[in-house]
Scaffold this active site. Structure first.
Site, mmCIF file in Angstrom:
data_model
loop_
_atom_site.group_PDB
_atom_site.id
_atom_site.type_symbol
_atom_site.label_atom_id
_atom_site.label_comp_id
_atom_site.label_asym_id
_atom_site.label_seq_id
_atom_site.Cartn_x
_atom_site.Cartn_y
_atom_site.Cartn_z
ATOM 1 N N LEU A 187 3.629 6.656 -2.257
ATOM 2 C CA LEU A 187 5.090 7.158 -2.708
ATOM 3 C C LEU A 187 5.019 7.011 -4.233
ATOM 4 C CD1 LEU A 187 7.244 5.232 -0.042
ATOM 5 C CD2 LEU A 187 7.304 7.487 -0.593
ATOM 6 N N PHE A 239 0.533 -1.300 0.172
ATOM 7 C CA PHE A 239 -0.011 -0.087 0.012
ATOM 8 C C PHE A 239 0.752 1.271 -0.145
ATOM 9 C CE2 PHE A 239 -0.515 2.633 3.552
ATOM 10 C CZ PHE A 239 0.348 2.072 4.665
ATOM 11 N N LYS A 240 2.136 0.980 0.394
ATOM 12 C CA LYS A 240 2.896 2.560 0.458
ATOM 13 C C LYS A 240 3.047 3.074 -0.971
ATOM 14 C CE LYS A 240 5.134 1.651 4.753
ATOM 15 N NZ LYS A 240 4.572 0.189 5.133
ATOM 16 N N ASP A 241 2.941 2.343 -1.861
ATOM 17 C CA ASP A 241 2.695 3.042 -3.397
ATOM 18 C C ASP A 241 1.812 3.947 -3.561
ATOM 19 O OD1 ASP A 241 4.690 1.328 -4.482
ATOM 20 O OD2 ASP A 241 3.321 -0.294 -4.976
#
Ligand SMILES: *Cc1c(COP(=O)(O)O)cnc(C)c1O
Length: 498
Positions: free
Chosen positions: A117, A112-114
């Site tokens: 980011l 989920f950091k995409d």
């Protein structure tokens, strides 16, 4: 809109300045001075739009010093079909009657950091033009795995930025190492270091503060910045997907506009669930926010007792991205709930760093309890849940998502609360393939290497593996070798600054 610090000091700054600075000079975190609202009519309108259009409506409410055109360009670059596979970007899938899964891992690194980011580098490049005389940005990251890869993918070939990532040589999984050392892009640099994650983190911090390194950068029209999860530029993109999930449920008639939902979030640093809290305060109809932890259950205890105590054993679990004892973003929640009392927050944070604990008192504890519920799930429970949900519903969860689903089922049983629920799914099951395979069949992974495990999980479940994980096998390692801790600074100067 001028952002303020959670510790009551520091300058009031524009959103562009919060994004370039990352943290306030008084050590606090930046928050907006008030929370913008959305109406039921806004939600009705957004329900007819795609993800990018929803983002283009919500982000300007916070990034008030960005022009509409700037935001639109950032959003179009971040959430392209090539990066996220479809227009959906963050699809909502039905697990069972009244329970939906919000899949936040369709981006290039399968976690989920995409979601944040992929957008942050574009926001940062625009912010640097506005707030830092157009200096080029050099991002330094110390990572224990997921953040480094997501940051590399986000910053790769973004104009006027460079990125250097350091990871502990013995501290990442083989797959995570390959994801980083094969990274493509003309502005990226990756280095393994001799040491653990804390060593990498300390090394990066000392470079940020180093006079020589900063002077070398300044001579070349560059400055350091950070992409870690306390940067407001990472939080604000996350608010969008909770509103988007609600709109999807309205659009497919699973709920009526105005109906409340519960939101369940597998939590580490408290960033992802804080974004859900912001969405709720903006006017999204939310009943409870349910905070799910693994065996490192410092937040479960905090939400039930009002006492935060990090003086406890640290466990390495099968959901490693939630192995955290200090949840930095909780500071923002405390500031909002205690009526923006910076002096109060400062004293809690001082107590945390002096003694390892603080107590917010009965009144605030009760307030937290009206909004949040919490629970935890250990590795055995995680394994059992993955198997049960796959066998009964045909849905394959990763280990972090499994923690959330388990905590949700226990919550529903304990309270009888049948409010429709949205559970945030934070990683592809193939990203944590070894644990997921093990949960389904204890013998399935015997003698298999990482890539054989991807094939085995695919075969066993019929769920397709994201191609970007399979393709790693054929990529060339661009960044080999290991550097001494003492050489980190020279490495940055030589390889990044030039
Ligand atoms: C980072 C991460 C989390 C925790 O998110 P926070 O914002 O730190 O609470 C959960 N799951 C996965 C897969 C992650 O990478």
């Amino acid at each position: 809109m001028f952002y303020i610090s959670t510790r009551g000091g520091g300058a009031r700054v524009t959103s562009a300045q919060t994004i370039t600075r990352g943290i306030s000079e008084d050590g606090g975190l930046f928050v907006p001075p008030e929370i913008p609202r959305i109406s039921a009519d806004d939600i009705k309108m957004l329900s007819t739009l795609d993800y990018k259009s929803r983002a283009k409506f919500i982000l300007p409410l916070y990034l008030t010093d960005f022009s509409g055109d700037e935001i639109n360009k950032c959003v179009d670059s971040a959430y392209s079909c090539e990066s996220f596979g479809s227009e959906k970007t963050a699809p909502v899938v039905r697990l069972e009657e009244g329970v939906s899964i919000l899949e936040l891992w369709k981006g290039p690194t399968c976690a989920f950091k995409d979601m944040a980011l992929q957008l942050l580098p574009h926001l940062l490049a625009v912010s640097a033009k506005k707030a830092a005389d157009g200096k080029k940005i050099v991002i330094l990251v110390a990572t224990s795995g997921d953040t480094g890869k997501a940051a590399l993918e986000g910053f790769r070939d973004v104009p006027d930025t460079k990125i250097a990532v350091f990871f502990p040589n013995d501290g990442v999984s083989p797959m995570q190492r390959l994801q980083m050392t094969t990274q493509e892009g003309g502005n990226v640099f990756v280095q393994a270091i001799k040491g653990n994650f804390d060593d990498a983190q300390n090394g990066v911090k000392s470079i940020f503060a180093d006079k020589e390194a900063n002077e070398r950068l300044a001579q070349r029209g560059m400055m350091f910045s950070s992409a870690n999860s306390i940067n407001w530029g990472r939080l604000v993109p996350q608010i969008v997907y909770y509103i988007s999930a609600y709109c999807d449920l309205v659009a497919d008639k699973s709920i009526k506009n105005g109906d409340k939902i519960n939101i369940v979030v597998p939590t580490g640093n408290f960033g992802n669930i804080l974004a859900a809290y912001y969405a709720r305060e903006m006017g999204l109809p939310v009943n409870k926010l349910i905070c799910a932890s693994n065996k490192n259950n410092v937040l479960t205890d905090f939400i039930s007792t009002g006492r935060y105590d990090r003086r406890r054993d640290f466990f390495v679990t099968s959901s490693p991205s939630m192995d955290i004892l200090i949840s930095s973003n909780l500071e923002r929640l405390l500031f909002l709930l205690c009526g923006y009392d910076g002096a109060q927050v400062r004293s809690w944070m001082k107590s945390l760093s002096d003694t390892g604990a603080y107590d917010v008192g009965e009144h605030l504890k009760e307030k937290i309890g009206t909004i949040f519920d919490a629970g935890c799930c250990d590795d055995e429970g995680t394994k059992a849940l993955i198997k049960k949900v796959f066998e009964s519903r045909g849905y394959l969860c990763d280990t972090h998502t499994a923690v959330a689903v388990d905590v949700y089922y226990k919550y529903r049983e304990r309270t009888g609360d049948k409010t429709p629920a949205v559970i945030a799914s934070t990683a592809s099951p193939f990203k944590f393939c070894s644990s997921v395979l093990d949960a389904l069949d204890a013998r399935a992974k015997e003698k298999l290497d990482e890539f054989q495990m991807l094939d085995a999980l695919e075969k066993l479940t019929g769920v397709p593996c994201p191609p970007q994980l399979k393709e790693l096998k054929n990529k060339t390692v661009r960044f080999g070798g290991v550097c001494e801790l003492g050489d980190m600074k020279q490495t940055v100067i030589k390889s990044v600054v030039g």
